[in-house]
Each structure stands twice: as structure tokens, then as C-alpha cells.
Design an enzyme around this catalytic site. Structure first.
Site, mmCIF file in Angstrom:
data_model
loop_
_atom_site.group_PDB
_atom_site.id
_atom_site.type_symbol
_atom_site.label_atom_id
_atom_site.label_comp_id
_atom_site.label_asym_id
_atom_site.label_seq_id
_atom_site.Cartn_x
_atom_site.Cartn_y
_atom_site.Cartn_z
ATOM 1 N N LYS A 1 0.844 -1.186 0.000
ATOM 2 C CA LYS A 1 0.000 0.000 0.000
ATOM 3 C C LYS A 1 0.883 1.242 0.000
ATOM 4 C CE LYS A 1 -1.763 2.343 3.480
ATOM 5 N NZ LYS A 1 -1.614 3.725 2.987
ATOM 6 N N GLY B 1 7.265 4.432 8.399
ATOM 7 C CA GLY B 1 6.355 5.540 8.664
ATOM 8 C C GLY B 1 6.630 6.103 10.038
ATOM 9 N N SER B 2 5.614 6.653 10.660
ATOM 10 C CA SER B 2 5.839 7.313 11.950
ATOM 11 C C SER B 2 6.000 6.295 13.069
ATOM 12 C CB SER B 2 4.669 8.221 12.279
ATOM 13 O OG SER B 2 3.544 7.426 12.602
ATOM 14 N N THR B 3 6.748 6.713 14.095
ATOM 15 C CA THR B 3 6.958 5.839 15.253
ATOM 16 C C THR B 3 5.629 5.489 15.914
ATOM 17 O OG1 THR B 3 9.169 6.676 15.618
ATOM 18 C CG2 THR B 3 8.090 5.709 17.517
ATOM 19 N N GLU B 4 4.745 6.452 15.939
ATOM 20 C CA GLU B 4 3.447 6.233 16.592
ATOM 21 C C GLU B 4 2.692 5.073 15.942
ATOM 22 O OE1 GLU B 4 1.210 9.860 16.471
ATOM 23 O OE2 GLU B 4 -0.645 8.682 16.742
ATOM 24 N N GLY C 1 4.013 2.832 13.978
ATOM 25 C CA GLY C 1 4.839 1.638 14.116
ATOM 26 C C GLY C 1 4.556 0.904 15.416
ATOM 27 N N GLU D 1 10.588 0.722 10.091
ATOM 28 C CA GLU D 1 11.554 1.785 9.844
ATOM 29 C C GLU D 1 10.806 3.067 10.163
ATOM 30 O OE1 GLU D 1 13.080 4.099 6.686
ATOM 31 O OE2 GLU D 1 13.467 4.596 8.784
ATOM 32 N N CYS E 1 13.259 10.638 7.194
ATOM 33 C CA CYS E 1 13.336 10.087 8.543
ATOM 34 C C CYS E 1 14.734 10.239 9.126
ATOM 35 C CB CYS E 1 12.944 8.620 8.536
ATOM 36 S SG CYS E 1 13.619 7.744 7.126
ATOM 37 N N GLU F 1 10.190 14.923 16.129
ATOM 38 C CA GLU F 1 10.492 14.933 14.698
ATOM 39 C C GLU F 1 9.543 15.898 13.995
ATOM 40 O OE1 GLU F 1 9.533 11.370 12.534
ATOM 41 O OE2 GLU F 1 11.363 11.533 11.339
#
Lengths: 265, 490, 288
Positions: free
Chosen positions: B195, B247-250, B252, B269, B303, B400
Site C-alpha cells: 500500500k 512511517g511514523s513511530t506512533e 509503528g 523503519e 526520517c 520529529e
């Protein structure tokens, strides 16, 4: 009226060009007059290879891989011509696939053959493989195409420049290969192909002081004598295999360099 | 005064030299009005659609599908079928040849992809043309070579594919992230459901045409478009054996929570807040280039961006001076103009996030600098920004931002630099600028980051493993190590 | 200096795409900045006369095309050049100091400088003693430049570093700063007598040195790339680099010159192409 075909002249491939033998000689093979290379042609080929080596070795591995892949494209495109000169379509398809296989190694050798070494001290220490330089190859008589490619392409993948002596009994496939090489962005002089009598040419290549490695697997005649000649400049003597594909066939033509650097303020 | 100034009449200098617009032609790429999802080698009608736009002008570009749970299930089935019915049994050398074909076709169609990437995502054409697309082709070329050499990559282990990989990629390098995901997955013998990000679906959809030209067997790669809901459906789908997310840590963390206990393989990542460290013996002009490249490349939507500049106090003044001067020469504008250095912000949402964090920086007491910059009326834009007088605890030094905003902090000793650099939950990348080799290696040993760039920044290569420490994620992409997440090693 | 980063920055600047009005502006500026050069053993007054007309009227069919900045010649040809260019505004630049090698005693070099200045040379292009530089005798190099500058009087001094012989960018930077400190009005890349003369990374390195001096002292020093610039496209790349490194204030022949010979016709061809929209042939431009 039947049309008279314009026949091909079978010449050597040296420095990116197709010269006749400086000796003016030919011999008959597969019903054709084929250039019979002399020791001076071999000498010229070594000079061409040495001149081309820095550029080839200086390209990125990715670039070399791409050029070898293009060589596969060019051979594939000439499948029917090659099939007639080799033992058939099968041999040609295997040849193309083998070139592709080796092309994919160019940018992976350092990761598989090199290393970072954990020395006992505050130093960063790493080992990288590098091409040995100018490689002479005696190709086997059979199979005329796959045998030649199996010995030449591994040396190229590692960044070496090559002089190859083609199959003596079936040299036409080698000349066809030279044409494919000439159209595939391989810089002139990186590959040089000599047709002629192997036993005549081998001793000159074995003794040449500017050749770094020699593949004697297909040598006929006095093998120990050739190996003694090679000792004069400590050539790497290799007995390569044409029936396998392996990174170790590439490694035989590579040197290993280890670098130390202190870690600290 | 030089003698020249004393003895000569000066020739008048021009007021300015503006480069004329140099737009890359758009008509090389054909954008359909409407796209479905690419499943089982064919296009399927989407149940729901949304509009994707050009962030530089807000111009609508196409209608694309918002994949439902059912549509995702169809894609996963197609991938499962393709896996079970031959992809993993095709000889590895034949698999390699498909990947080589894809690489070559990407090279041949590179201009189309570069234009589309800039149009849909907002990044300057110079970047998409010179970095994104060539690296994408190179990535496929590199992994093609591994497909039939896996036994050499892992001594003494028997490598086998995992099965179906569900892959979710971000909007900052749409085509490149697609290459980073699909190439190793396929080389290892897996099949894929991917996606693209909600705001940047178009290059992935064009990629499906490359798959058609390469004659890749149907179902080996399936592409579904949509927002976070589609992503969640992929993560939760039973038929997916392995999830790869960038994508974002959140998000993830949410995925990691979702997969807990399921035995599904996962690589992440995520975000970063990299320290770019400049020592007083750095080659200054080149270091300034490196700083600029580190945070303004791709508008800072990276990133691994060098978003925290750690300058050794003794050279603080000259560095900040040179940096401000250099910022004034950055060209912000139309992504399709070949002279543009800094493009558009990818979306309204991202722009608002940047604005919010920048406002917080000013409130918390940092000093802001932005070069004079004429920003276009329409579209999403943010001028390159520098904050000085930043404390480690300010939000702009911790969070970030994912935008063209640099925070500058100082340090006195190498130890202090290491401490400040590592003082973050993130650990993706770091930069070190010094002419002293031993110091580079000393710093590299101590920096808790997956990628350390010395005297350079934002360099990528398919053979070079990339990935984070700590909350920047786990798993590596690129290199021999990048194969591991896609293999069962027996 | 970091060579990799320097070369990358130079390459990145070279990718700027300059179109239409901006390109015409650059091409005309390039002409106004040109030091039209002939430095051959076989130069004669006849050759100088022909080149001088070309310098004043590069394109006889188009009076709009400006004159070049200067004619650059060997000392023996200075009197002819001065006579031919009298009243035209085009300067006479002379090489001196045992050009191109610089391997002569200082006294002989200073005598040569005084000789050309007495005969009307407006500008002197000197070479540094690379032998002294590379063997670390920086004070000698410095001193020679100071003495030559004295001997120049009102003439302005360009100091040729001969970058191809210096070996590293660090050396180029060091030589640049040395020459500027010793009084150079211009620093110049090369004699044009060696292969591999001016390159974009080398000129970027020199411009950065000039920038550092300017930022520290306010003094504005000029730069001249010479050798290997044959195409209009290259000239534009050099100007873009200048613009983005030092700004508009340096976009003047007072602070930037291009040493060239065949470049002029290529620039004229490009200008005519911009005007007419069609690609040109060298046959239509005079060779002098």
C-alpha cells in the site's frame, strides 16, 4: 539467379577493434579462414588490456554489473547465430544465464569476500577484494561458447581486464562473442580475444611480465613448463572450471587488501 | 581598497540574475482519470475512491481507490495463490531475470517516473530525477542479483521465503520506498501486497504498468491504495506472514502492538531526530553543504534528516553565518522546475504539523531565522528555517518535525557531542564532520544510530544496509542484511 | 577541504538550467568578461591585429554584441596590441614572469613586468613559482608576488596558480589565500599550457577562498578561470557557480574574467541561436 552472400572475415578482437593478425597468417577452422594470432598480437593484447584496466577497475561495481548484464542482452539477441556456432540453443541459453549470474555478483563481492576484522586494539580494520589486473585465459575447446564465457566473465566481474585464447577447433563462436562485447558498452581493451594455435600462444602469455594471472586449465603441451614460466613474475596460476558457476571462480582473480586506522581522538 | 578600486571606474553590476523558469515537461507521463487496485495481475474496480492532488498547486490529479477490508483480502488471496502456485518454485535464476527486467524498464521510463513523483509528492524534479528514480532502479538491479545466490548470503543456513509480505510505505520517497520493499521480498521468493501512502499513490500505480511490461506472473505483486484503514487491514489480514512498515513511530508502535502474539514477522523503519555534528576541524564550506543537504533535501521530509545541528562552540559563529548566507541561495518553488532546490510540503496536514512545532519553538524561546522567500499562493509551502538558542528540552529538539526546520545546539567536547546526540528515544542516523579520521571512527563507535555518515549526509545505496536503533525501528533494508527480514533461515 | 563534497557541490551547481533571457544575459556577460587569448610561439603582429578586431567587434554582422574585456598576449606582442586597441576600451593583458613555467631568476621576471607595463599593458598575468610552493617555501612564493605587484605600478595583477600542478584542493586553497595576502587583484587558475586546466570544482575552491577573505576583511578579489573552457554551456556553468557563491556583486569583468580563445565563437553561435531559434554552423562566424 541465386544471390551471392557477403562472407564475414574472421579477425582478432584487440583494444576494441578487429585487426587481422600482424603476422598475416590464418588457419582453417570450421570451414573458414580464421586469424592465426602471433606472439606480437598477444603482446598487443596485453598492452591494450593494461591500458584499459584502470578505467574498468575504477568503475563502480554497479556499473560493471550493468555492463555485463547488457552483454547478456547482446548475446541473447544473437541466439540463432550463436546456436549455429556452438552446440545448439541450449548452450547459448546457458551462456546468457551464466553471464547474468555473474553480472549480479559485481556489487556483492565485497560483502561476501570482504570483511571488517575485530582486531585486538583500538583500530578499525577492514579487508576489501580488488582485481588483480590483467588476466590471461586459455579457453577450452569445448563447449566453444559456454567454456569461453565461463572463464572470461568471472575475471571481468571482479574488475580485471582479460586476454583470452579461444577454442582452437571451434573459434567462430568466440569471434561472434567479440562482436557482442563490442556492442555492449564494455570499454575497448577490457576484453581481448585471440584465435589461433593455443600451444603457440600459451608460452608467451605465461611468461609475459605484465600479466598478473593466468588460467591454464585448458593448456595443452608442457604444463609444468608453463607454470615455471609464470613463476618469473609470480603470476597467480589458476586452473579454472567451466562446468560450474561460483563466486570462487571470481575470487581466484582477486587480491585482498586490508587497511588499518586508529579509532580515537 | 585594492588598486582596482582606486584607479578604475567600476562597471555597473546587475541588480539580480533570475534564472528563467525551466519546467520539465509534464506531458511525458500519462495520468489516468481514475485508478482501481492492482490485484492478481489485473485492475479491479474500487468500491470507494478519493482524490489525489499535487501539493504544489492543490490541483486534483486523479481518483484512486480507498481499499476496503474485503478488497485487501482479495489482494492477500491473490498473493497467497501466486506464492503457492509457483513463485516460490520458479527457479531462482528465473526470478532474478524478472527483477532485472523491472530494473531495466524503470531505467528506460525514468523521466516519466521522475515527473510523476514530483507532481504527486512535491519534491524537486532534480531530486526525483537524480536520486529517487536511479536509486529505485539500482535497488531492483542489486536484489535481482541475490535471488539466485541466497546460499552465499547466510553461511550454513538454508534460506526459504516466508510467504506473503504486507508492505506499507510512506509519502516521502514513494517510488524508492516501493523499491526498498518489493525488491528484496521478491528476490527472496515471497509475494507482496503493498500500500503506497495516501497522498502519493500515483508512482506505485504507474509501477503496475512496469510489472505488465516485465510480464511478472499475476499476483506476485499486488498494489492497493488507501489511507490508514487500508494499512490496518493489511496488518490484520490472516494471510499475511510478514509485515514491513515505514512511517511514523506512533503508527509503528500500534502495528507492533497489533501483531503481538501472532508470530508474524515484522520490520519497522520509523522516525528519527538525527544529530549532525560539526567539529572545529571540519572542512567548513563542505560541512555547510552537508548541513543544508541534511535538512533541506526533500524539504526535510526524511526520517534520517539531520534535524539537530550540534556545532562545536568554538566555530559556532562562522558556521551560523555561512549557513544563513547559504540558505538565502536556496530556491523554493515549482517542483517541476529544474532549478528548484526546495519543493512543496507534501500535504496540508504535514504543513500544519510543521507550523505548530515551529510556533512552539518560538514560544519556548528559540530564535528563528528564515531567509527572505517568496512562497507561491496556492499549494503547501514552508520556507527553510533555522532555530538558534535551542535547548535540548525544547520540543523542536526532541520531536520529529519532518519539515525544512533545523535546530542548532552547541557542544564543547566530543564526549558531550556523543551524549547529546544519543539523548533521544530515536536512533536512525547521525552525521559527523571532522577532517580527523580517527575521530570519525571513535564517534561512529559511540553513536547509537543505525547509519553514521561522516563528511557526507543522506547517501543511500542498495548495497548499504539502512535502519534504526531504539524507537527508530528494527530490521535493515539494503545490502546482504536486507535479505534477512524476508527469509526463513533454517 | 573535502574533495568529494566540493566536487558534488560543483556538479550540483552545474545542473542549473538557464533559459532564454537569463541565458542571453549570461552569454553577453561572458563576452564582456572574456580575455581573448593568444599565447603561441608563432604569434606575430599580424595575428594580434586580427585578434584585436575580433576583440572589439566579435560579430561584425551584429553591432549589439559587446566587446570583450581584454586581449591577452605574450610580452613581445604588447606594443602591437596597445596600438591596435587604443581608444577602444578593450584592455591589454600581458603574461609575464617567465610564463608559463616561472622557472627564471626573480630579477629577470621583474624586469619583464616593468618592460610590459612601460609599453602600455593594463594588466599583468604572472605565474607563481610552483617549485617553491610544492617544496614548502611559501615565503619565497609570497615575496615574489609582492615584488611583482610593486613592479606593476598601476597595472592590475592576476596571479596564476597553475592548479593542475598543485595536486590537491587543499593546496589550491592555500595558494589562493597566499596570493591574495600578497596583493593579487585576481587569482587565475592556469596558464592554459597544461592539459586539465580550469575545472568547476577548482574554481569553486578558489571562489570560497575569495569569499572567506571578503567576509573577514571586506576586500574584493577577482577570479579568472583559463584553459579548457571551449563551450558556451561551460561558460554559463562557471557564471552560475560565481553567482551562487559570491552573489551579483561579482558579476562584472572587474571581478571575473574568462581566459579563452575558441569560446568566443561558440558563445556567438549560442546567442544567434537564442535570437533566431535555429542551430548554427561555425562557417558563419569569423576565425581570427
Amino acid at each position: 539467379m541465386t544471390r551471392l552472400p557477403v562472407r564475414k572475415t574472421y579477425k582478432l578482437y584487440i583494444g576494441g577493434s578487429f585487426p587481422r593478425s600482424e603476422s598475416g597468417r590464418t588457419y582453417e577452422a570450421e570451414g573458414q579462414n580464421v586469424a592465426r594470432a602471433s606472439r606480437k598480437d598477444a603482446r598487443d593484447a596485453v598492452r591494450a588490456a593494461r591500458g584499459a584496466f584502470p578505467k574498468w577497475a575504477g568503475m563502480t561495481a554497479y556499473n560493471r554489473g550493468q555492463i555485463l548484464y547488457r552483454l547478456a542482452e547482446m548475446v541473447e539477441a544473437r541466439t540463432s547465430e550463436f546456436a549455429e556456432l556452438a552446440s545448439g540453443r541450449d548452450e547459448v541459453e546457458q551462456t546468457v544465464d551464466r553471464i547474468v549470474w555473474y553480472a549480479g555478483w559485481a556489487d556483492k563481492l565485497a560483502q561476501v569476500l570482504g570483511s571488517s576484522n575485530p582486531v585486538a586494539g583500538p583500530y578499525f580494520n577492514f579487508t576489501v577484494p580488488e582485481p588483480t589486473g590483467v588476466v590471461a585465459v586459455l579457453a577450452p575447446d569445448e563447449p566453444p561458447l559456454l567454456g569461453l564465457v565461463s572463464r572470461v566473465v568471472p575475471a571481468l566481474t571482479g574488475g580485471n581486464a582479460v586476454i583470452a585464447v579461444a577454442s582452437e577447433t571451434h573459434p567462430l563462436a568466440a569471434i561472434e562473442l567479440a562482436e557482442a562485447i563490442a556492442t555492449s558498452d564494455v570499454p575497448g581493451g577490457v576484453v581481448n580475444l585471440l584465435t589461433g594455435h593455443r600451444a603457440e600462444l600459451a608460452p608467451w602469455l605465461a611468461a609475459h611480465m605484465d600479466v598478473n594471472a593466468i588460467d591454464l586449465a585448458a593448456a595443452d603441451g608442457d604444463l609444468p613448463e608453463l607454470e615455471r614460466a609464470a613463476a618469473q613474475n609470480v603470476k597467480r596460476v589458476v586452473h579454472g572450471r567451466s562446468d560450474v558457476q561460483s563466486p570462487w571462480e571470481i575470487a581466484s582473480f582477486l587480491e585482498l587488501k586490508t587497511v588499518w586506522h586508529p579509532v580515537g581522538q | 581598497m585594492t588598486d582596482l578600486e582606486r584607479t578604475r571606474e567600476r562597471t555597473p553590476v546587475p541588480k539580480d540574475w533570475t534564472y528563467a523558469p525551466a519546467p520539465e515537461a509534464r506531458d511525458i507521463v500519462r495520468i489516468e482519470k481514475r485508478y482501481g487496485h492492482y490485484v492478481g495481475g489485473d485492475w479491479i474496480e474500487p468500491s470507494e475512491t478519493y482524490t489525489t492532488i499535487s501539493p504544489a498547486s492543490e490541483e486534483p490529479l486523479a481518483e484512486v481507490g480507498q481499499a476496503s477490508v474485503a478488497e485487501v483480502a482479495r489482494a492477500v488471496d491473490a498473493a497467497r495463490n501466486a506464492f503457492g502456485n509457483g513463485w516460490s518454485e520458479i527457479s531462482p535464476s528465473e526470478r532474478a531475470k524478472y527483477l532485472f527486467r523491472i530494473a531495466r524498464i524503470l531505467q528506460e521510463r525514468s523521466r516519466e517516473f521522475a515527473v510523476l513523483e514530483s507532481l504527486n509528492g512535491g519534491k524537486p524534479i532534480r531530486e526525483s530525477r537524480d536520486v529517487d528514480v536511479p536509486l529505485s532502479a539500482a535497488h531492483f538491479f542489486y536484489y535481482a542479483g541475490w535471488a539466485d545466490k541466497l546460499e552465499y548470503a547466510f553461511p550454513n543456513r538454508r534460506p526459504r521465503p516466508i510467504g506473503v509480505a504486507g508492505q506499507i510505505i510512506p509519502w516521502n520517497f514513494p517510488l524508492l520506498m516501493l523499491a526498498w520493499k518489493i525488491a528484496p521480498a521478491l528476490a527472496a521468493g515471497n509475494t507482496v501486497v503493498l500500500k503506497p501512502a495516501e497522498t502519493t499513490p500515483l508512482s506505485a500505480l504507474l509501477f503496475c504498468d512496469v510489472l505488465r511490461q516485465a510480464e511478472l506472473p499475476p499476483g506476485v505483486v499486488n498494489i492497493v491504495t488507501g489511507d490508514g484503514r487500508t494499512g490496518a487491514a493489511i496488518v490484520e489480514a490472516d494471510g499475511v506472514d510478514k509485515v514491513a512498515f515505514t512511517g511514523s513511530t506512533e503508527v509503528g508502535k500500534a502495528i507492533q502492538r497489533e501483531l503481538a502474539g501472532t508470530g508474524k514477522r515484522l520490520t519497522l523503519e520509523l522516525g528519527g531526530k538525527a544529530a549532525n555534528i560539526i567539529f572545529d576541524d571540519a572542512a567548513l564550506d563542505q560541512a555547510v553543504e552537508g548541513i543544508v543537504n541534511g535538512i533541506y533535501f526533500n524539504q526535510g521530509h526524511v526520517c534520517c534528516a539531520g534535524s539537530r545541528l550540534l556545532v562545536q562552540e568554538s566555530i559556532y559563529e562562522p558556521v551560523v553565518e555561512k549557513l544563513k548566507r547559504r540558505l538565502a541561495t536556496l530556491r523554493v518553488g515549482d517542483p517541476l522546475d529544474k532549478n528548484t532546490d526546495v519543493g512543496a510540503i507534501n500535504s496540508k496536514q504535514q504543513l500544519e504539523k510543521i507550523q505548530e512545532l515551529v510556533a512552539s519553538g518560538e514560544e519556548e524561546g528559540a530564535e528563528i531565522y528564515q531567509p527572505p522567500c517568496r512562497l507561491p499562493e496556492k499549494g503547501y509551502w514552508f520556507a527553510p528555517t533555522v532555530f538558534t538558542n535551542v535547548a535540548q528540552s525544547y520540543r523542536i529538539a526532541q520531536e520529529e518535525i519532518f519539515g525544512p526546520v533545523l535546530s542548532i545546539l552547541t557542544f564543547r567536547t566530543p564526549e558531550e557531542a556523543v551524549e547529546k546526540a544519543n539523548n533521544t528515544p530515536y536512533g536512525l542516523s547521525a552525521g559527523v564532520w571532522t577532517e580527523k579520521g580517527s575521530r570519525i571512527l571513535w564517534m561512529a563507535e559511540r553513536l547509537r544510530a543505525g547509519v553514521v555518515w561522516a563528511n557526507t549526509y543522506n547517501r543511500f545505496d542498495p548495497s548499504s544496509p539502512f535502519g534504526g536503533y531504539k524507537e527508530s525501528g528494527f530490521g535493515r533494508e539494503g545490502g546482504r542484511h536486507g535479505l534477512e527480514p524476508y527469509l526463513e533461515l533454517e | 577541504m573535502d574533495a568529494v563534497a566540493l566536487e558534488e557541490r560543483a556538479a550540483s551547481l552545474a545542473k542549473r538550467s538557464i533559459k532564454r533571457e537569463a541565458k542571453v544575459f549570461a552569454l553577453e556577460l561572458a563576452i564582456r568578461m572574456m580575455d581573448l587569448t593568444t599565447l603561441e610561439g608563432q604569434d606575430t603582429p599580424g595575428k594580434i591585429a586580427a585578434l584585436a578586431s575580433k576583440a572589439v567587434r566579435p560579430d561584425p554582422s551584429d553591432p549589439q554584441i559587446p566587446a570583450v574585456a581584454a586581449l591577452c598576449v605574450y610580452p613581445n606582442l604588447v606594443p602591437t596590441a596597445v596600438a591596435r586597441l587604443e581608444g577602444t576600451g578593450v584592455k591589454v593583458a600581458s603574461v609575464a614572469t617567465a610564463f608559463p613555467s616561472g622557472q627564471s631568476p626573480l630579477e629577470a621576471k621583474l624586469e619583464e613586468v616593468r618592460w610590459v607595463v612601460d609599453r602600455g599593458a593594463d594588466e599583468v598575468d604572472m605565474v607563481i613559482d610552483r617549485g617553491a610552493f610544492l617544496s614548502g617555501r611559501y615565503a619565497k612564493v609570497y615575496d615574489e608576488i609582492v615584488r611583482v605587484k610593486e613592479a606593476c605600478g598601476d597595472a592590475h595583477l592576476k596571479v596564476i596558480l597553475e592548479v593542475a600542478e598543485l595536486g590537491t584542493y587543499d593546496n589550491v586553497r592555500r595558494a589562493s589565500l597566499l596570493a591574495i595576502a600578497a596583493g593579487a587583484d585576481f587569482i587565475k587558475t592556469s596558464t592554459g599550457k597544461l592539459p586539465g586546466a580550469a575545472t568547476l570544482p577548482v574554481t569553486l575552491c578558489m571562489l570560497e577562498a575569495i569569499r572567506d577573505v571578503y567576509e573577514e576583511t571586506g576586500r574584493m578579489v577577482g577570479m579568472k578561470p583559463a584553459g579548457g573552457i571551449r563551450q558556451a554551456k561551460q561558460a554559463v556553468q562557471y557564471l552560475v557557480q560565481l553567482h551562487e557563491t559570491l552573489g551579483v556583486n561579482w558579476l562584472t569583468p572587474d571581478l571575473y574574467r574568462i581566459g579563452a580563445s575558441s569560446l568566443l565563437n561558440d558563445v556567438l553561435m549560442q546567442l544567434r541561436k537564442e535570437r533566431t531559434g535555429i542551430y548554427q554552423s561555425a562557417d558563419y562566424f569569423t576565425v581570427d
